[in-house]
Design a protein around this motif. Sequence first.
Motif, PDB file in Angstrom:
ATOM      1  N   THR A  28       0.821  -1.205   0.000  1.00 44.98           N
ATOM      2  CA  THR A  28       0.000   0.000   0.000  1.00 44.98           C
ATOM      3  C   THR A  28       0.856   1.256   0.000  1.00 44.98           C
ATOM      4  N   GLU A  29       1.922   1.254   0.794  1.00 48.19           N
ATOM      5  CA  GLU A  29       2.820   2.406   0.810  1.00 48.19           C
ATOM      6  C   GLU A  29       3.612   2.506  -0.493  1.00 48.19           C
ATOM      7  N   ALA A  30       3.976   1.373  -1.070  1.00 48.56           N
ATOM      8  CA  ALA A  30       4.709   1.400  -2.337  1.00 48.56           C
ATOM      9  C   ALA A  30       3.842   1.936  -3.469  1.00 48.56           C
ATOM     10  N   SER A  31       2.528   1.723  -3.396  1.00 43.52           N
ATOM     11  CA  SER A  31       1.647   2.212  -4.455  1.00 43.52           C
ATOM     12  C   SER A  31       1.533   3.734  -4.457  1.00 43.52           C
ATOM     13  N   VAL A  32       1.845   4.379  -3.330  1.00 45.43           N
ATOM     14  CA  VAL A  32       1.852   5.852  -3.255  1.00 45.43           C
ATOM     15  C   VAL A  32       3.266   6.338  -2.921  1.00 45.43           C
ATOM     16  N   TRP A  33       4.246   5.622  -3.410  1.00 44.32           N
ATOM     17  CA  TRP A  33       5.644   5.890  -3.046  1.00 44.32           C
ATOM     18  C   TRP A  33       6.061   7.305  -3.412  1.00 44.32           C
ATOM     19  N   ASN A  34       5.631   7.795  -4.550  1.00 47.79           N
ATOM     20  CA  ASN A  34       6.088   9.094  -5.021  1.00 47.79           C
ATOM     21  C   ASN A  34       5.524  10.251  -4.203  1.00 47.79           C
ATOM     22  N   SER A  35       4.469   9.996  -3.429  1.00 47.90           N
ATOM     23  CA  SER A  35       3.885  11.045  -2.605  1.00 47.90           C
ATOM     24  C   SER A  35       4.417  11.046  -1.175  1.00 47.90           C
ATOM     25  N   LEU A  36       5.260  10.085  -0.834  1.00 48.39           N
ATOM     26  CA  LEU A  36       5.839  10.024   0.507  1.00 48.39           C
ATOM     27  C   LEU A  36       7.051  10.942   0.599  1.00 48.39           C
ATOM     28  N   THR A  37       7.289  11.451   1.789  1.00 43.33           N
ATOM     29  CA  THR A  37       8.501  12.230   2.016  1.00 43.33           C
ATOM     30  C   THR A  37       9.705  11.289   2.113  1.00 43.33           C
ATOM     31  N   PRO A  38      10.922  11.811   1.933  1.00 42.05           N
ATOM     32  CA  PRO A  38      12.097  10.936   2.062  1.00 42.05           C
ATOM     33  C   PRO A  38      12.169  10.233   3.407  1.00 42.05           C
ATOM     34  N   GLY A  44       8.516 -22.965   0.356  1.00 42.45           N
ATOM     35  CA  GLY A  44       8.667 -21.929  -0.656  1.00 42.45           C
ATOM     36  C   GLY A  44       8.644 -20.522  -0.106  1.00 42.45           C
ATOM     37  N   ALA A  45       9.023 -20.327   1.152  1.00 42.53           N
ATOM     38  CA  ALA A  45       9.007 -18.988   1.738  1.00 42.53           C
ATOM     39  C   ALA A  45      10.010 -18.070   1.039  1.00 42.53           C
ATOM     40  N   ASP A  46      11.188 -18.587   0.668  1.00 39.57           N
ATOM     41  CA  ASP A  46      12.180 -17.769  -0.023  1.00 39.57           C
ATOM     42  C   ASP A  46      11.678 -17.327  -1.396  1.00 39.57           C
ATOM     43  N   VAL A  47      11.020 -18.239  -2.098  1.00 35.74           N
ATOM     44  CA  VAL A  47      10.483 -17.895  -3.419  1.00 35.74           C
ATOM     45  C   VAL A  47       9.414 -16.815  -3.286  1.00 35.74           C
ATOM     46  N   ALA A  48       8.557 -16.951  -2.289  1.00 33.15           N
ATOM     47  CA  ALA A  48       7.517 -15.943  -2.067  1.00 33.15           C
ATOM     48  C   ALA A  48       8.126 -14.592  -1.694  1.00 33.15           C
ATOM     49  N   ALA A  49       9.188 -14.592  -0.908  1.00 33.18           N
ATOM     50  CA  ALA A  49       9.840 -13.337  -0.539  1.00 33.18           C
ATOM     51  C   ALA A  49      10.465 -12.672  -1.765  1.00 33.18           C
ATOM     52  N   ASN A  50      11.095 -13.453  -2.632  1.00 31.28           N
ATOM     53  CA  ASN A  50      11.665 -12.887  -3.862  1.00 31.28           C
ATOM     54  C   ASN A  50      10.572 -12.319  -4.771  1.00 31.28           C
ATOM     55  N   TRP A  51       9.465 -13.050  -4.882  1.00 27.72           N
ATOM     56  CA  TRP A  51       8.353 -12.572  -5.706  1.00 27.72           C
ATOM     57  C   TRP A  51       7.777 -11.275  -5.138  1.00 27.72           C
ATOM     58  N   ALA A  52       7.597 -11.217  -3.818  1.00 29.06           N
ATOM     59  CA  ALA A  52       7.057 -10.012  -3.188  1.00 29.06           C
ATOM     60  C   ALA A  52       8.003  -8.827  -3.355  1.00 29.06           C
ATOM     61  N   ALA A  53       9.312  -9.057  -3.247  1.00 30.61           N
ATOM     62  CA  ALA A  53      10.274  -7.969  -3.428  1.00 30.61           C
ATOM     63  C   ALA A  53      10.192  -7.405  -4.842  1.00 30.61           C
ATOM     64  N   HIS A  54      10.069  -8.269  -5.836  1.00 25.47           N
ATOM     65  CA  HIS A  54       9.939  -7.808  -7.219  1.00 25.47           C
ATOM     66  C   HIS A  54       8.661  -7.001  -7.414  1.00 25.47           C
ATOM     67  N   GLN A  55       7.562  -7.482  -6.860  1.00 23.53           N
ATOM     68  CA  GLN A  55       6.294  -6.783  -7.020  1.00 23.53           C
ATOM     69  C   GLN A  55       6.294  -5.436  -6.302  1.00 23.53           C
ATOM     70  N   LEU A  56       6.920  -5.363  -5.131  1.00 20.52           N
ATOM     71  CA  LEU A  56       7.006  -4.083  -4.430  1.00 20.52           C
ATOM     72  C   LEU A  56       7.836  -3.079  -5.219  1.00 20.52           C
ATOM     73  N   HIS A  57       8.899  -3.544  -5.833  1.00 17.01           N
ATOM     74  CA  HIS A  57       9.713  -2.659  -6.666  1.00 17.01           C
ATOM     75  C   HIS A  57       8.913  -2.146  -7.864  1.00 17.01           C
ATOM     76  N   GLU A  58       8.118  -3.005  -8.473  1.00 12.27           N
ATOM     77  CA  GLU A  58       7.299  -2.588  -9.605  1.00 12.27           C
ATOM     78  C   GLU A  58       6.221  -1.597  -9.161  1.00 12.27           C
ATOM     79  N   LEU A  59       5.658  -1.786  -7.974  1.00  5.97           N
ATOM     80  CA  LEU A  59       4.674  -0.833  -7.465  1.00  5.97           C
ATOM     81  C   LEU A  59       5.304   0.537  -7.240  1.00  5.97           C
TER      82      LEU A  59
END
Length: 225
Positions: A69-79, A103-118
Motif C-alpha cells: 500500500t505504501e509502495a503504491s503511493v511511493w512518489n507522494s511520501l517524504t524521504p 517456498g518462503a524464499d520464493v515468495a519473498a523474492n516474488w514479493a520484493a519484485h512486485q514491491l519494486h514494480e509498485l
Amino acid sequence: MQWWNDLISWLDSSAARPTIFAAAVLFVAVLAAGLLAAWIASGAVKRVVAQRDRELKTAAIAALVDAATEASVWNSLTPQEQVLADRAVGQADILVRTLPIRGADVAANWAAHQLHELKRASATFGYQLDPAVVEFRDRLLEWQRRPSRTKRQFQNDLDRWRSQRQEPEQAMIEQQDAWVATQHHERFSDADALAETRTVPLDTGAPQTAPTTPLAPSAAGDATR
C-alpha cells in the motif's frame, strides 16, 4: 535359589491367577493412560504450534500488504517516510523468509519484485494502484492456503521476469529510477526550504519608533495659549 523356586511354584498355582490377572489389568490400564496422556499432550502442543505459525504467517502477510500500500503511493511520501517504509519492508521480508511454509524464499523474492514494480508505477503514474495492491494481497493469501501450488506459480513468474530482462533495457530502467529518486528528493528539499523561509521573520534593520497619537482639539488650543 529357594525363593525363586517358591516364586515359580506360586505362579503356577491356581491361587496366584487372580493376582496375576489384576496385575496385568493394572499394567495395561497404566500403559493405556500414559499413551492417552501423551497423545493429548502432543495434540495440544501441535495446536499451539499451528496457532503460532498462523499468527506469524498473518503478521508477515499483513506487513507485506501494508508495504505494498505504501509502495503504491511511493512518489507522494517524504524521504523520511520512504526510509521508514523501506525498514518495514526489510522486516517483513525477514519474517516471510523465516516462516515455516514451503517456498518462503520464493515468495519473498516474488514479493520484493512486485514491491519494486509498485514503486516504479507510483513514480510513473502518481496515484494509488488499488487493483495491483488487491492482486498482490490475494496472491499472498493464496500462497498461505496452498503453499506448494502457489510456490510453482511464483517460481514461474520469477523465471519469466528473468528471461524478459535485457541488459540495455535494465540499465535504462535503473537510470530512470535514479533520476526519479533525485527529482523526488529535490522536490521535497525545495518544499522544506520554502517552508523555512516563510517561518523566519524578516529583519529590515530600520530603527523602531514609538507610534505617535494626535492631540485632541481642546488640548491643542491650550498648548497654543
